[in-house]
Design a protein around this motif. Structure first.
Motif, PDB file in Angstrom:
ATOM      1  N   SER A 243      -3.427  -3.577  -2.796  1.00  0.00           N
ATOM      2  CA  SER A 243      -3.046  -2.736  -1.660  1.00  0.00           C
ATOM      3  C   SER A 243      -1.541  -2.759  -1.403  1.00  0.00           C
ATOM      4  O   SER A 243      -0.922  -1.704  -1.193  1.00  0.00           O
ATOM      5  CB  SER A 243      -3.783  -3.214  -0.405  1.00  0.00           C
ATOM      6  OG  SER A 243      -5.174  -3.125  -0.590  1.00  0.00           O
ATOM      7  N   THR A 244      -0.967  -3.963  -1.391  1.00  0.00           N
ATOM      8  CA  THR A 244       0.435  -4.156  -0.994  1.00  0.00           C
ATOM      9  C   THR A 244       1.390  -3.162  -1.637  1.00  0.00           C
ATOM     10  O   THR A 244       2.340  -2.696  -1.002  1.00  0.00           O
ATOM     11  CB  THR A 244       0.856  -5.599  -1.327  1.00  0.00           C
ATOM     12  OG1 THR A 244       0.097  -6.476  -0.473  1.00  0.00           O
ATOM     13  CG2 THR A 244       2.344  -5.828  -1.108  1.00  0.00           C
ATOM     14  N   TRP A 245       1.141  -2.841  -2.927  1.00  0.00           N
ATOM     15  CA  TRP A 245       2.085  -1.996  -3.668  1.00  0.00           C
ATOM     16  C   TRP A 245       2.021  -0.539  -3.265  1.00  0.00           C
ATOM     17  O   TRP A 245       2.872   0.262  -3.654  1.00  0.00           O
ATOM     18  CB  TRP A 245       1.826  -2.139  -5.178  1.00  0.00           C
ATOM     19  CG  TRP A 245       1.477  -3.529  -5.577  1.00  0.00           C
ATOM     20  CD1 TRP A 245       0.265  -3.980  -6.011  1.00  0.00           C
ATOM     21  CD2 TRP A 245       2.337  -4.676  -5.538  1.00  0.00           C
ATOM     22  NE1 TRP A 245       0.310  -5.332  -6.249  1.00  0.00           N
ATOM     23  CE2 TRP A 245       1.572  -5.788  -5.966  1.00  0.00           C
ATOM     24  CE3 TRP A 245       3.676  -4.878  -5.174  1.00  0.00           C
ATOM     25  CZ2 TRP A 245       2.100  -7.078  -6.059  1.00  0.00           C
ATOM     26  CZ3 TRP A 245       4.195  -6.159  -5.256  1.00  0.00           C
ATOM     27  CH2 TRP A 245       3.410  -7.241  -5.690  1.00  0.00           C
ATOM     28  N   LEU A 246       1.003  -0.154  -2.491  1.00  0.00           N
ATOM     29  CA  LEU A 246       0.890   1.249  -2.080  1.00  0.00           C
ATOM     30  C   LEU A 246       2.031   1.652  -1.149  1.00  0.00           C
ATOM     31  O   LEU A 246       2.325   2.836  -0.987  1.00  0.00           O
ATOM     32  CB  LEU A 246      -0.461   1.499  -1.386  1.00  0.00           C
ATOM     33  CG  LEU A 246      -1.693   1.335  -2.284  1.00  0.00           C
ATOM     34  CD1 LEU A 246      -2.965   1.391  -1.449  1.00  0.00           C
ATOM     35  CD2 LEU A 246      -1.718   2.407  -3.370  1.00  0.00           C
TER      36      LEU A 246
ATOM     37  N   THR B 245      -0.371   9.857   3.029  1.00  0.00           N
ATOM     38  CA  THR B 245      -1.107   8.626   2.774  1.00  0.00           C
ATOM     39  C   THR B 245      -0.257   7.413   3.129  1.00  0.00           C
ATOM     40  O   THR B 245      -0.717   6.490   3.810  1.00  0.00           O
ATOM     41  CB  THR B 245      -1.521   8.558   1.288  1.00  0.00           C
ATOM     42  OG1 THR B 245      -2.343   9.682   0.997  1.00  0.00           O
ATOM     43  CG2 THR B 245      -2.272   7.275   0.995  1.00  0.00           C
ATOM     44  N   GLN B 246       1.003   7.409   2.669  1.00  0.00           N
ATOM     45  CA  GLN B 246       1.843   6.256   2.959  1.00  0.00           C
ATOM     46  C   GLN B 246       2.085   6.127   4.469  1.00  0.00           C
ATOM     47  O   GLN B 246       2.054   5.024   5.011  1.00  0.00           O
ATOM     48  CB  GLN B 246       3.167   6.375   2.191  1.00  0.00           C
ATOM     49  CG  GLN B 246       3.665   5.027   1.713  1.00  0.00           C
ATOM     50  CD  GLN B 246       4.851   5.141   0.769  1.00  0.00           C
ATOM     51  OE1 GLN B 246       5.782   5.879   1.015  1.00  0.00           O
ATOM     52  NE2 GLN B 246       4.807   4.375  -0.312  1.00  0.00           N
ATOM     53  N   LYS B 247       2.268   7.267   5.139  1.00  0.00           N
ATOM     54  CA  LYS B 247       2.425   7.224   6.608  1.00  0.00           C
ATOM     55  C   LYS B 247       1.200   6.582   7.262  1.00  0.00           C
ATOM     56  O   LYS B 247       1.318   5.761   8.167  1.00  0.00           O
ATOM     57  CB  LYS B 247       2.596   8.640   7.165  1.00  0.00           C
ATOM     58  CG  LYS B 247       3.997   9.206   7.024  1.00  0.00           C
ATOM     59  CD  LYS B 247       4.163  10.434   7.934  1.00  0.00           C
ATOM     60  CE  LYS B 247       5.430  11.190   7.578  1.00  0.00           C
ATOM     61  NZ  LYS B 247       5.171  12.405   6.777  1.00  0.00           N
ATOM     62  N   ALA B 248       0.011   6.998   6.803  1.00  0.00           N
ATOM     63  CA  ALA B 248      -1.226   6.482   7.388  1.00  0.00           C
ATOM     64  C   ALA B 248      -1.359   4.980   7.126  1.00  0.00           C
ATOM     65  O   ALA B 248      -1.758   4.213   8.008  1.00  0.00           O
ATOM     66  CB  ALA B 248      -2.426   7.230   6.809  1.00  0.00           C
ATOM     67  N   LEU B 249      -0.998   4.549   5.921  1.00  0.00           N
ATOM     68  CA  LEU B 249      -1.099   3.128   5.583  1.00  0.00           C
ATOM     69  C   LEU B 249      -0.133   2.297   6.426  1.00  0.00           C
ATOM     70  O   LEU B 249      -0.486   1.219   6.920  1.00  0.00           O
ATOM     71  CB  LEU B 249      -0.796   2.914   4.092  1.00  0.00           C
ATOM     72  CG  LEU B 249      -1.793   3.540   3.108  1.00  0.00           C
ATOM     73  CD1 LEU B 249      -1.266   3.431   1.676  1.00  0.00           C
ATOM     74  CD2 LEU B 249      -3.164   2.872   3.217  1.00  0.00           C
TER      75      LEU B 249
END
Lengths: 367, 367
Positions: B243-246, B260-264
């Motif tokens: 997960s971390t690398w996302l 997606t990155q905003k949501a994460l």
């Protein structure tokens, strides 16, 4: 800088042991941990008082604590009769039918079922606190979050710190804001009431959220020294263990070699389920034919606390008496897969501490 | 005595980083870990070949691996048309209706949806293995258990060790019996396909079950140095992080600053859900309006692998293009609560290693 939890409680090891058995709780304190007696099964305050007198005499002057169950929001109160009236007939029918299908005999004609676990009621939990504060207790823990402010105040006036279980970092912060002194961060893998975040993720979140305001104990998934080392690595000040003691030699509730103990000894880590059928709130139980029955398409949705426990209390009595390990109803964590032998508390401690030391030595030499 | 995993792979740190991005995988290898490129998104073997050529040129001679997805039992095979015919109309209707309700626009008229993720098919996963073995890879991992015997044999003939994910101790034992060289013990808290046993309980169980027969990597819930220390305390030889690398700076799939990155970045540890809607098998995803829609009373039960992924593949394309963080469909673990900043892989490594060392020092000095 936080005070070392061992120093704060005058204990030798940072191991808090929660158990409904006074024999086990006393043995945990004598072994250098802090035995915490679960009060919820004591419907009669005098009975709790006798148990605590027994603790006072059998802990060799070592500290011990008590655990009460006070929901954060006051649940429906009332007499047994009032509460009974709130339980739908369809739910009662399902329980009766299921017990018949599982081959669980009715109670003997000369026996009445108990009143259910009234310890879930605020009034009863308050009487537990009152009784406990007359004894030299070192801790009052609440299994369902922050106790009401006046209970926290009464404990503090008596010089007794208050612990509360938390399943999220924001719950933990709220507890500390409410005056709670010690946070028990309880992960998904734990037995009994539990949330959805696993200990590996939850623990450092809670530790970071409360900072230096309160020590944090790790609950959930702990039954070996490696797991204690992991909890300490994650930032916990100590551990809170519950399930492990259910197969301690001193645990004789339900009788030596009870069906429950047989079922626990045989279970693996996959043999638990998180369900609302025990109390109305999500709690992890041993997976048995009883818990599976509640997942069938015709099973009703569990009732809210405290009604669900009242609904199933006679069923619990009948199941206990049936002596069939396949149908027991018992809260336990995923660590049940490690509970494969009945051992005295002192021996369990010896193993935990030996493995903890070996683990820390291994980590140091590897780096 | 096990060989140190760092020595075995010629890596500086016992950190394996799984990612679908070749940029991130290469950065992980350059930082001293082992970057493992997820192949499932490469429907075309030539595309994978190009990505691996790029890896060969950007890893400074450091080792890297690949991850394929081969279910233990061969799933339904067939052409896209065959498989499409197996998807019930009611399921398609539900997806279409849900996307409309969520305000996800259709694809532009000049764009066709891709073929779905055919990497779930054995035939495609096999072509991934064939392509990968032509490159100097250091590891083939299978996200769904033991690969077929001939795949293991081909890897071994090329001198490439094989890793397999396991969610229970008995799965881990079976993998090693099948010739798997490295077990990735993946706990409940992990992103993507995952079981029900949390890492705290699972890890020592798997370590004890496989003994000296194979090293064990800890997957699930790992995103800080404290968590790496905990995994090592539990007996793992190293960690497997995904997960971390996302939210690594090098991760540009879906575009920089994607929805997606905003949501994460915004999500907490409670904002995930374990569901079968992504592939047909239980996988942990970010909890969004899309995942919640599948829990409504009128939602159909997810289809078996690989049909479910084919069913939702156009939806995934549409969701990605919609740019709305509230509806993304993304596998991620509970550690998402720690993923709050976009940082380069090298900086993530620096933090992990600094905290790991500090944690081990703290543990040693406390005892």
């Amino acid at each position: 800088m936080r005070t070392d939890i061992r120093e704060r409680f005058g204990i030798e090891h940072p191991i808090f042991g929660f158990t409904p058995s006074e024999e086990v709780a006393a043995a945990i304190s004598r072994a250098g941990g802090l035995g915490v007696l679960g009060c919820v099964r004591f419907n009669d305050p005098d009975e709790l008082d006798r148990a605590l007198h027994w603790m006072d005499e059998h802990t060799d002057g070592k500290p011990y604590g008590v655990d009460v169950v006070m929901p954060a929001t006051v649940p429906t109160e009332g007499t047994q009769v009032d509460l009974d009236a709130l339980i739908p007939a369809g739910h009662r029918d399902f329980v009766a039918r299921t017990l018949t299908e599982l081959g669980v005999p009715p109670l003997p004609e000369d026996e009445q079922s108990g009143a259910g676990v009234l310890g879930w009621l605020h009034s009863v939990a308050r009487s537990h606190v009152e009784v406990a504060l007359k004894h030299p207790i070192a801790l009052i823990a609440n299994a369902l979050g922050s106790p009401p402010p006046d209970v926290i105040a009464a404990a503090h006036q008596a010089g007794v710190p208050v612990a509360a279980l938390a399943g999220t970092a924001s719950h933990a912060q709220r507890h500390v804001d409410n005056g709670v002194d010690i946070v028990v961060a309880q992960g998904y893998e734990a037995g009994g009431h539990t949330g959805e975040i696993a200990s590996m993720v939850l623990l450092p979140e809670v530790v970071d959220a409360v900072g230096d305001r309160a020590p944090v104990l790790a609950a959930g998934g702990i039954g070996t020294g490696r797991q204690i080392a992991a909890a300490l690595a994650l930032g916990a000040d100590g551990v809170w263990m519950g399930s492990t003691w259910l197969t301690a030699a001193e645990y004789t509730l339900g009788g030596n070699g009870s069906a429950t103990q047989k079922a626990l000894l045989a279970a693996g880590s996959s043999d638990t389920t998180r369900t609302r059928i025990y109390t109305g709130k999500p709690a992890r139980l041993l997976k048995t034919r009883w818990t599976e029955a509640w997942t069938s398409p015709d099973a009703p949705a569990p009732l809210p606390m405290p009604l669900q426990n009242i609904l199933v209390s006679e069923a619990h009595d009948r199941i206990s008496r049936s002596g069939n390990p396949e149908v027991v109803s018992m809260p336990v964590g995923q660590i049940v897969g490690r509970m494969n032998r009945v051992r005295p508390v002192a021996e369990i401690f010896e193993d935990l501490l030996g493995e903890l030391d070996a683990t820390v030595r291994r980590l140091s030499s590897d780096r």
